[in-house]
Design an enzyme around this catalytic site. Structure first.
Site, PDB file in Angstrom:
ATOM      1  N   ASP A  86     -11.767   3.891   0.436  1.00  0.00           N
ATOM      2  CA  ASP A  86     -11.160   3.040  -0.587  1.00  0.00           C
ATOM      3  C   ASP A  86     -12.026   1.787  -0.646  1.00  0.00           C
ATOM      4  O   ASP A  86     -12.177   1.087   0.374  1.00  0.00           O
ATOM      5  CB  ASP A  86      -9.746   2.618  -0.189  1.00  0.00           C
ATOM      6  CG  ASP A  86      -8.714   3.735  -0.311  1.00  0.00           C
ATOM      7  OD1 ASP A  86      -9.097   4.879  -0.613  1.00  0.00           O
ATOM      8  OD2 ASP A  86      -7.523   3.448  -0.094  1.00  0.00           O
ATOM      9  N   HIS A 142     -14.305   8.831   5.405  1.00  0.00           N
ATOM     10  CA  HIS A 142     -14.219  10.281   5.306  1.00  0.00           C
ATOM     11  C   HIS A 142     -15.551  10.868   4.833  1.00  0.00           C
ATOM     12  O   HIS A 142     -16.385  10.163   4.259  1.00  0.00           O
ATOM     13  CB  HIS A 142     -13.088  10.676   4.360  1.00  0.00           C
ATOM     14  CG  HIS A 142     -11.733  10.283   4.860  1.00  0.00           C
ATOM     15  ND1 HIS A 142     -10.792  11.200   5.279  1.00  0.00           N
ATOM     16  CD2 HIS A 142     -11.164   9.054   5.053  1.00  0.00           C
ATOM     17  CE1 HIS A 142      -9.704  10.565   5.680  1.00  0.00           C
ATOM     18  NE2 HIS A 142      -9.909   9.259   5.562  1.00  0.00           N
ATOM     19  N   SER A 227     -15.282  -3.972   6.239  1.00  0.00           N
ATOM     20  CA  SER A 227     -16.731  -3.900   6.199  1.00  0.00           C
ATOM     21  C   SER A 227     -17.211  -3.167   4.970  1.00  0.00           C
ATOM     22  O   SER A 227     -16.532  -3.131   3.947  1.00  0.00           O
ATOM     23  CB  SER A 227     -17.263  -3.247   7.475  1.00  0.00           C
ATOM     24  OG  SER A 227     -18.632  -3.556   7.605  1.00  0.00           O
TER      25      SER A 227
END
Length: 263
Positions: A86, A142, A227
C-alpha cells in the site's frame, strides 16, 4: 537557514544508534499505550487488521500487523505485476542507461542503489517504481509476481527519512539508507524488490527467512516503521498499466502492469 537547520538535524538523527533506541522502545510493552493515539493521529483503518488493536502487545507488533483475509484483491494472470505494498507512487518510469531520472528532483545511479550488484545489468534499460509508505499505510511487503528467489542482498546504511523533505533535500537517500534487496525470477522476466529503511526504522525483516519462492501477493517481508520500496523490472519486459502515474495511491495487489519477454 531553516532548511539548513532541518538538514543538520536530519543528519544527526540518521545514526543507527538512534534507530536502535527508537526500535527498542517500539518493541517494549510500554509502547502499546501509544497504539490508540497512533491510530487516531494517522487515521489508520484498524478494522482491517487481523486482530483488535487491544490484542497487540507492542507498537511495533501493531505497526507490522497482518490484514484480515480478503482485505486486498491481488491481480491475476501469468504476466501480471502487482504492487507489493500500500503506497503512494512518488516516481516511476523507464530507466535510462542505468539511471533513475528525476526522483524528487534527483537522479539515482542503479549501481549505487543495488550496491554494484552484477544484477544491475538486467535493469539498466528496465522500468522502476518508487513506492512511499506513510505511517497510515499497511506495512507488510508482498511479492509483485510469481517466481523464485535468485538472490537476497542486505546492505547496511543510514536511516534518513524518506518523506518529502528527506527525498528532496538529502542527497541520494535511497542509495545511502539501509536496504534489503530480493531478486525474483518469474516466467516472463526478473524483478528486484528494494526495501529501503528510514528514520527510526529498527530493521527490515523477511516474513519467512527460508522461503525461496512466492506466488504473486504472497507475504514477503515487513518494515518495523514507515519507509519506501523501489521496484525494478527487467530490461524490455514491462508495460505499465494505462493511466498509472506519479502521485497515484495504490494498494497491495493492485495491477501495476504486465511483464513479458519480446516474441
Amino acid at each position: 537557514m531553516v532548511k539548513q537547520l532541518l538538514r543538520l538535524m536530519t543528519e544527526l538523527s540518521s545514526y543507527r544508534w538512534l534507530s536502535r533506541l527508537m526500535g527498542a522502545f517500539s518493541h517494549s510493552r510500554l509502547s502499546r499505550l501509544l497504539i490508540p493515539t497512533f491510530i487516531r493521529t494517522y487515521q489508520i483503518p484498524a478494522a482491517e487488521a487481523e486482530k483488535p488493536s487491544g490484542e497487540y502487545h507492542t507498537l511495533n507488533e501493531f505497526f507490522s500487523r497482518r490484514l484480515k483475509p480478503g482485505m486486498r484483491q491481488v491481480a491475476e494472470g501469468d504476466n501480471a505485476i502487482a504492487s507489493p505494498v500500500d503506497a503512494l507512487i512518488t516516481a516511476m518510469g523507464e530507466i535510462h542507461s542505468g539511471t533513475l531520472m528525476n526522483v524528487k528532483g534527483q537522479n539515482y545511479l542503479l549501481e549505487e542503489l543495488l550496491n554494484h550488484s552484477p544484477h544491475q545489468e538486467l535493469y539498466k534499460k528496465g522500468y522502476y517504481f518508487v513506492l512511499y509508505l506513510s505511517p497510515t499505510d499497511y506495512h507488510r511487503i508482498h511479492s509483485p509476481l510469481t517466481g523464485r528467489r535468485i538472490e537476497s542482498d542486505y546492505i547496511r546504511g543510514r536511516a534518513y527519512p524518506v518523506n518529502e523533505f528527506g527525498m528532496r533535500h538529502m542527497k541520494s537517500v535511497l542509495s545511502r539508507n539501509e536496504r534489503l534487496i530480493t531478486y525474483i525470477a518469474g516466467t516472463n522476466g526478473e524483478a528486484a524488490v528494494v526495501k529501503v529503511g528510514a528514520m527510526n526504522v529498527s530493521s527490515i525483516r523477511y516474513s519467512d527467512e527460508q522461503a525461496d519462492k512466492w506466488l504473486i501477493g504472497d507475504d514477503l517481508a515487513y518494515f518495523e516503521f514507515g519507509s519506501t520500496v523501489v521496484l525494478l523490472l527487467e530490461n524490455g519486459t514491462f508495460t505499465p498499466r494505462p493511466g498509472l502515474q506519479e502521485g497515484t495511491k495504490v494498494r497491495m495487489g493492485e495491477l501495476l502492469g504486465t511483464q513479458g519477454r519480446p516474441q
